[in-house]
Scaffold this motif. Sequence first.
Motif, PDB file in Angstrom:
ATOM      1  N   PHE A 210       0.819  -1.195   0.000  1.00 55.94           N
ATOM      2  CA  PHE A 210       0.000   0.000   0.000  1.00 55.94           C
ATOM      3  C   PHE A 210       0.859   1.254   0.000  1.00 55.94           C
ATOM      4  CE2 PHE A 210      -1.278   3.235   3.101  1.00 55.94           C
ATOM      5  CZ  PHE A 210      -2.100   3.962   2.269  1.00 55.94           C
ATOM      6  N   VAL A 211       1.852   1.279   0.882  1.00 60.34           N
ATOM      7  CA  VAL A 211       2.571   2.519   1.149  1.00 60.34           C
ATOM      8  C   VAL A 211       3.268   3.061  -0.094  1.00 60.34           C
ATOM      9  CG1 VAL A 211       4.323   3.609   2.570  1.00 60.34           C
ATOM     10  CG2 VAL A 211       2.887   1.831   3.535  1.00 60.34           C
ATOM     11  N   ILE A 212       4.071   2.205  -0.755  1.00 56.56           N
ATOM     12  CA  ILE A 212       4.814   2.682  -1.917  1.00 56.56           C
ATOM     13  C   ILE A 212       3.855   3.026  -3.058  1.00 56.56           C
ATOM     14  CG2 ILE A 212       6.531   2.049  -3.651  1.00 56.56           C
ATOM     15  CD1 ILE A 212       7.873   0.368  -1.475  1.00 56.56           C
ATOM     16  N   SER A 213       2.847   2.175  -3.242  1.00 57.50           N
ATOM     17  CA  SER A 213       1.874   2.439  -4.300  1.00 57.50           C
ATOM     18  C   SER A 213       1.222   3.797  -4.125  1.00 57.50           C
ATOM     19  CB  SER A 213       0.769   1.378  -4.281  1.00 57.50           C
ATOM     20  OG  SER A 213       1.312   0.105  -4.284  1.00 57.50           O
ATOM     21  N   ASN A 214       0.941   4.123  -2.889  1.00 54.29           N
ATOM     22  CA  ASN A 214       0.237   5.353  -2.589  1.00 54.29           C
ATOM     23  C   ASN A 214       0.933   6.577  -3.190  1.00 54.29           C
ATOM     24  OD1 ASN A 214      -1.800   6.851  -1.352  1.00 54.29           O
ATOM     25  ND2 ASN A 214      -0.518   7.258   0.432  1.00 54.29           N
ATOM     26  N   PHE A 215       2.262   6.513  -3.261  1.00 55.68           N
ATOM     27  CA  PHE A 215       3.004   7.659  -3.764  1.00 55.68           C
ATOM     28  C   PHE A 215       3.293   7.584  -5.259  1.00 55.68           C
ATOM     29  CE2 PHE A 215       4.119   7.513   0.752  1.00 55.68           C
ATOM     30  CZ  PHE A 215       3.685   8.769   1.110  1.00 55.68           C
ATOM     31  N   THR A 216       3.141   6.404  -5.850  1.00 58.59           N
ATOM     32  CA  THR A 216       3.584   6.261  -7.229  1.00 58.59           C
ATOM     33  C   THR A 216       2.458   5.926  -8.200  1.00 58.59           C
ATOM     34  OG1 THR A 216       4.189   4.004  -6.645  1.00 58.59           O
ATOM     35  CG2 THR A 216       5.956   5.588  -6.729  1.00 58.59           C
ATOM     36  N   ILE A 217       1.219   5.891  -7.711  1.00 60.74           N
ATOM     37  CA  ILE A 217       0.140   5.375  -8.554  1.00 60.74           C
ATOM     38  C   ILE A 217      -0.540   6.441  -9.398  1.00 60.74           C
ATOM     39  CG2 ILE A 217      -1.652   5.594  -6.805  1.00 60.74           C
ATOM     40  CD1 ILE A 217      -2.653   2.820  -7.809  1.00 60.74           C
ATOM     41  N   GLY A 218      -0.469   7.701  -8.962  1.00 64.06           N
ATOM     42  CA  GLY A 218      -1.192   8.724  -9.715  1.00 64.06           C
ATOM     43  C   GLY A 218      -2.691   8.589  -9.501  1.00 64.06           C
ATOM     44  N   ASN A 219      -3.476   9.102 -10.425  1.00 64.14           N
ATOM     45  CA  ASN A 219      -4.915   9.060 -10.175  1.00 64.14           C
ATOM     46  C   ASN A 219      -5.712   8.399 -11.287  1.00 64.14           C
ATOM     47  OD1 ASN A 219      -4.593  10.983 -12.110  1.00 64.14           O
ATOM     48  ND2 ASN A 219      -6.165  12.335 -11.292  1.00 64.14           N
ATOM     49  N   SER A 220      -5.025   7.669 -12.203  1.00 69.08           N
ATOM     50  CA  SER A 220      -5.800   7.128 -13.310  1.00 69.08           C
ATOM     51  C   SER A 220      -6.476   5.805 -12.947  1.00 69.08           C
ATOM     52  CB  SER A 220      -4.913   6.960 -14.537  1.00 69.08           C
ATOM     53  OG  SER A 220      -3.763   6.229 -14.202  1.00 69.08           O
ATOM     54  N   PHE A 221      -5.971   5.114 -11.929  1.00 67.79           N
ATOM     55  CA  PHE A 221      -6.632   3.876 -11.520  1.00 67.79           C
ATOM     56  C   PHE A 221      -6.264   3.576 -10.074  1.00 67.79           C
ATOM     57  CE2 PHE A 221      -2.437   2.772 -12.823  1.00 67.79           C
ATOM     58  CZ  PHE A 221      -2.066   1.671 -12.089  1.00 67.79           C
ATOM     59  N   GLN A 222      -6.895   2.556  -9.508  1.00 67.88           N
ATOM     60  CA  GLN A 222      -6.638   2.199  -8.113  1.00 67.88           C
ATOM     61  C   GLN A 222      -6.339   0.717  -8.000  1.00 67.88           C
ATOM     62  OE1 GLN A 222     -10.307   3.640  -6.246  1.00 67.88           O
ATOM     63  NE2 GLN A 222      -9.050   4.979  -5.015  1.00 67.88           N
ATOM     64  N   THR A 223      -5.402   0.358  -7.122  1.00 67.43           N
ATOM     65  CA  THR A 223      -5.245  -1.055  -6.784  1.00 67.43           C
ATOM     66  C   THR A 223      -6.083  -1.319  -5.532  1.00 67.43           C
ATOM     67  OG1 THR A 223      -3.341  -0.643  -5.397  1.00 67.43           O
ATOM     68  CG2 THR A 223      -2.914  -1.148  -7.708  1.00 67.43           C
ATOM     69  N   LEU A 224      -6.195  -2.587  -5.189  1.00 68.83           N
ATOM     70  CA  LEU A 224      -7.060  -2.934  -4.063  1.00 68.83           C
ATOM     71  C   LEU A 224      -6.647  -2.247  -2.754  1.00 68.83           C
ATOM     72  CD1 LEU A 224      -9.588  -4.486  -3.643  1.00 68.83           C
ATOM     73  CD2 LEU A 224      -8.264  -6.514  -3.128  1.00 68.83           C
ATOM     74  N   PRO A 225      -5.364  -2.316  -2.366  1.00 74.52           N
ATOM     75  CA  PRO A 225      -5.001  -1.654  -1.110  1.00 74.52           C
ATOM     76  C   PRO A 225      -5.298  -0.164  -1.131  1.00 74.52           C
ATOM     77  CG  PRO A 225      -3.247  -3.117  -1.798  1.00 74.52           C
ATOM     78  CD  PRO A 225      -4.219  -3.068  -2.926  1.00 74.52           C
ATOM     79  N   ILE A 226      -5.084   0.474  -2.282  1.00 75.28           N
ATOM     80  CA  ILE A 226      -5.367   1.902  -2.373  1.00 75.28           C
ATOM     81  C   ILE A 226      -6.860   2.147  -2.204  1.00 75.28           C
ATOM     82  CG2 ILE A 226      -5.292   3.903  -3.905  1.00 75.28           C
ATOM     83  CD1 ILE A 226      -2.548   3.187  -3.135  1.00 75.28           C
ATOM     84  N   LEU A 227      -7.652   1.285  -2.818  1.00 75.72           N
ATOM     85  CA  LEU A 227      -9.108   1.408  -2.676  1.00 75.72           C
ATOM     86  C   LEU A 227      -9.520   1.212  -1.216  1.00 75.72           C
ATOM     87  CD1 LEU A 227     -11.928   1.590  -4.090  1.00 75.72           C
ATOM     88  CD2 LEU A 227     -11.924  -0.886  -4.075  1.00 75.72           C
ATOM     89  N   ILE A 228      -8.942   0.176  -0.605  1.00 76.15           N
ATOM     90  CA  ILE A 228      -9.265  -0.082   0.801  1.00 76.15           C
ATOM     91  C   ILE A 228      -8.931   1.140   1.638  1.00 76.15           C
ATOM     92  CG2 ILE A 228      -8.623  -1.426   2.837  1.00 76.15           C
ATOM     93  CD1 ILE A 228      -8.167  -3.802   0.993  1.00 76.15           C
ATOM     94  N   TYR A 229      -7.748   1.704   1.384  1.00 74.26           N
ATOM     95  CA  TYR A 229      -7.333   2.856   2.176  1.00 74.26           C
ATOM     96  C   TYR A 229      -8.276   4.035   1.966  1.00 74.26           C
ATOM     97  CZ  TYR A 229      -4.359   6.221   4.477  1.00 74.26           C
ATOM     98  OH  TYR A 229      -3.880   7.167   5.333  1.00 74.26           O
ATOM     99  N   SER A 230      -8.656   4.268   0.705  1.00 68.57           N
ATOM    100  CA  SER A 230      -9.537   5.410   0.490  1.00 68.57           C
ATOM    101  C   SER A 230     -10.927   5.137   1.071  1.00 68.57           C
ATOM    102  CB  SER A 230      -9.624   5.762  -0.997  1.00 68.57           C
ATOM    103  OG  SER A 230     -10.219   4.717  -1.715  1.00 68.57           O
ATOM    104  N   MET A 231     -11.268   3.854   1.165  1.00 75.20           N
ATOM    105  CA  MET A 231     -12.549   3.528   1.802  1.00 75.20           C
ATOM    106  C   MET A 231     -12.478   3.659   3.312  1.00 75.20           C
ATOM    107  SD  MET A 231     -13.855   0.309  -0.440  1.00 75.20           S
ATOM    108  CE  MET A 231     -15.520   0.092   0.176  1.00 75.20           C
TER     109      MET A 231
END
Lengths: 278, 698
Positions: free
Chosen positions: B213-234
């Motif tokens: 989650f942590v590294i993805s959070n900084f490198t993913i941008g805003n065009s899509f979400q992975t599951l951990p990112i979705l979980i975190y935003s939820m």
Amino acid sequence: MTGRTRDARPVAAAPHMVWAVLFIIAPLIFVAVYSFRGADGGFSFENFAALGDYTDAFVRSASYSLIATVICLVIGYPLAYAISLCSPRTQRVLIMMVMLPMWINFLIRTYAIMKLLEDTGFINGTLQKIFGEDFELHMINTPGAVIFGMVYDYLPYMVLPIYTVLSKIDPKLGEAAADLGCSKVQTLFRVTLPLSVSGVVSGITMVFVPSISTFYISQKLGGGQYLLIGDAIETAFASTSTYSVGAAMSLVLMVIVLISTFIMNRFDKDSSKGGVVI
Amino acid sequence: MKKTSSRATVLSKSYSFLIYLLLYLPIFIMILFSFNESKSMTNFTGFSLRWYRELFSSGKAFEALKYSLIIALLSAVISTVIGTLAAYGIHYMRSKALRSTVTSVTNVPMMNPDIVTGISMLLLFAFVQVILGMQHSLLGFGTLLIAHITFNLPYVILSVLPKLRQMDPSLSEAARDLGCTPVQSFIKVELPFILPGILSGAVMAFTLSLDDFVISNFTIGNSFQTLPILIYSMTKREVTPDMNAICSIVFVVIFVLLLLSNLTGGDGSGRTAFAEKIRRHKKQIMIGVSALLTCVTVGIVFLFLFVPPPVEKTLNVYNWGEYISDGSDGSLDTIEAFEDWYLETYGEKVKVNYTTYPSNEDLYNKLSSGAAEYDVIFPSDYMVAKLRDEGMLEPLDFSLIDNYQYILDDFKGLFYDPGEQYSVPYTYGVIGLIYNSAKVPDGLVDGWGAMRSEELRGKILQVNNPRDAFGIAMYDLDIDVNTTDRAEWDRAYDYLAKQKSLVQSYVMDEVYNKMESGEAYVAAYYAGDFLFMYENNEDLAFCQPESTNFFIDAICIPKNPARDEDTYRIANIFINYLLSEEPAVADAEMICYASPNSLVINNGEYIEYMSEIHEDAMDILYPEDLDFKAEYDKYCYRLLDPETNRYMNNLWSRLKIESGEGEDFDPTNIIALSMLAVIIAAAVFFAVRRKRREKYYS
């Protein structure tokens, strides 16, 4: 073709080395640049001076993660050993079962532990059904809960490398030791354990590093009361004003981690040289 | 002899069983409660598939899961190939210095805190973007993949290297003496031997990538979400049981897959037979591996070409989590409704790309780092002021926002946007005390004083962000929350430090579960959230202290030179749409915060809906004798100057770091120290013993 042919095998590491320069070293240079950048944009040590405020967090992180690592080793080694004694087929099933919990996201796992440990959680609910309404075992928001979370989340990282090494040890060595009059316990301590040091070293590194830098676990299981250095860094980056202090903190954390890994690697080297002799 | 060994077996079996129980208990409980009909994760009230239904009704989770799997698979394969080659190369390096340099550099992402790796990569990508003079953010699929490969590499190398070390070096020497090239020797000798290490490395890379989650959070941008990112935003508010449901599905699927592969894969004759088999079917395996690699390469090319797909116009909307009506429980899906409405009205397709953020500060960081591009954002009042001051907002085109006329005058021309140029108010609210009337004695909670009540020790929840926590202290101490006087801030700090030992925990989204379950008795939080909690626990009550914070969340368009005229127009139309009656009512019902829109508060259906949640809901949200403008002027958070803001953040870190006053001495340091002492003593002991033996033998 006179003399020795040059050994071409190390060239295999070339793609990785290029990758490492681009995506490991270069980004770290940016961290370094930030941590030495003062408020006025020039070179300065002021960010490191500000770290004095975070001593408590550093000490707390170091001790929690050390305890968690030792617990993981004490729990994990016997488990890896027990697995390596099973039949090959059982071994594979059991090792898969060690990895399986890692498939659940750690945000969710940590949350599940929180629900387990809370005063009104599953454990206390069950205990209250047995011992009556007033019974309450306070677990959540204590250092113990944070350490438990670390152990729970990172135990597989300890078991896997140790098992990998143990599974490769030639069983004949054990038989030989038995023939020479070693008891099972003696074989374990004189043959198996020294041979598995490289796995133990990997395991310790793999548990200690994420433990000392964790940030989510302490927030959920410690109720934000036991701030770890990972939390401090996260907060620093989340509020822009202390960006540089955050970078400085990470640099210091990196140095701490580097030193401890360096020490661990020395252990590995020493024992792989004289492993069987002991 | 036989007896002891069987006793040992029983012992080791029961030991293993215990550890496995420990590992699986939380997961089983999670699965169990994913079938719970209520939200509770402590009381099983009845079997229901409700959360699975909710999960399947929104495609979001599956979309995220799909991306997670793609990223995990790609990064695992690529990092396994590069990593195995690297381990092989490192193992045969003659120069010790080179070898140790390469291994240390390799280990860096593993040793680094994830968060530092994430931040450092973000800085790199931002730098490259500036160098290339790119208008668009670099962050997206490619950067996320690079980040994942980078942090997977050391794990692959670390699991392959021990295998190589265990290998008898004479084997490969023999192969070379017999005329093998290095490539041949690698394929015929080393590869079969180290294969278990490679496989475990690959599997580990896959799980790590899926889990990150942590590294993805900084490198993913805003065009899509992975599951951990979705979980975190939820988790902005809480982890809802449908997250349990999706994790249970993932768990069961993977469990079955692994079980199947084990039951069908081996014939039970073990590892040597496995290696033997590989040796025998070398050719087929090589063909298979190269076919797989080709597929992956083609896959990558394919993905780079088609992700993001070249679709119609997109509008990037960045909002707080759960801050818009999303179609759950039969409500209006605002985003979908807008897309349909836009197509109908303008005959043009528009795709709204909706992502969420957890705090104003995250929003600010994403915007200022250029990490992502947004067209519509929802900052709070003081953040609007900050963004406006820094020239990061685009003026709105009010000729396209007719519905602005329905906004009540109280909410126009406030300090953060006196010229009514940059923002449209979306919701507003008040912070107050939520308490459990069944657990707290009558009359105890009547003002901020409850937050420092000795009687409630260990049952108080404080807000986990500096502005609100200091705000509460200052309201209670009767200090102006926008003061620049350091002495006043120090007073507030003393208040919070004293309070720390009474506080159960510092929370944001966790407040829901902790209040609903009765884990905590009193919490400082927003009135709108109280209504949510009340739905699940009717013992809860709300108290609005005399002096308290009012906040407004507004809608703005951030500056973005890369945005074209058309997108700007659509962004304004979208804002106007949000202010029209149907979506505005749906959003207000969903969010439960107060609405500044006269179309909403005069809507009969809305009033009825709110009163069903709580009979006094309308009074709580819209107090009758409230002079909003005056109260807001007096108590709202204004933008602190950078100096004061830094001072507050420093005090906040100090508060969180230092042990609470009157707290029991933390014994963990002693335990850790003694463990360290034992380890050092053991190390010295063994070192000395070995030296002695070496002497003896020589």
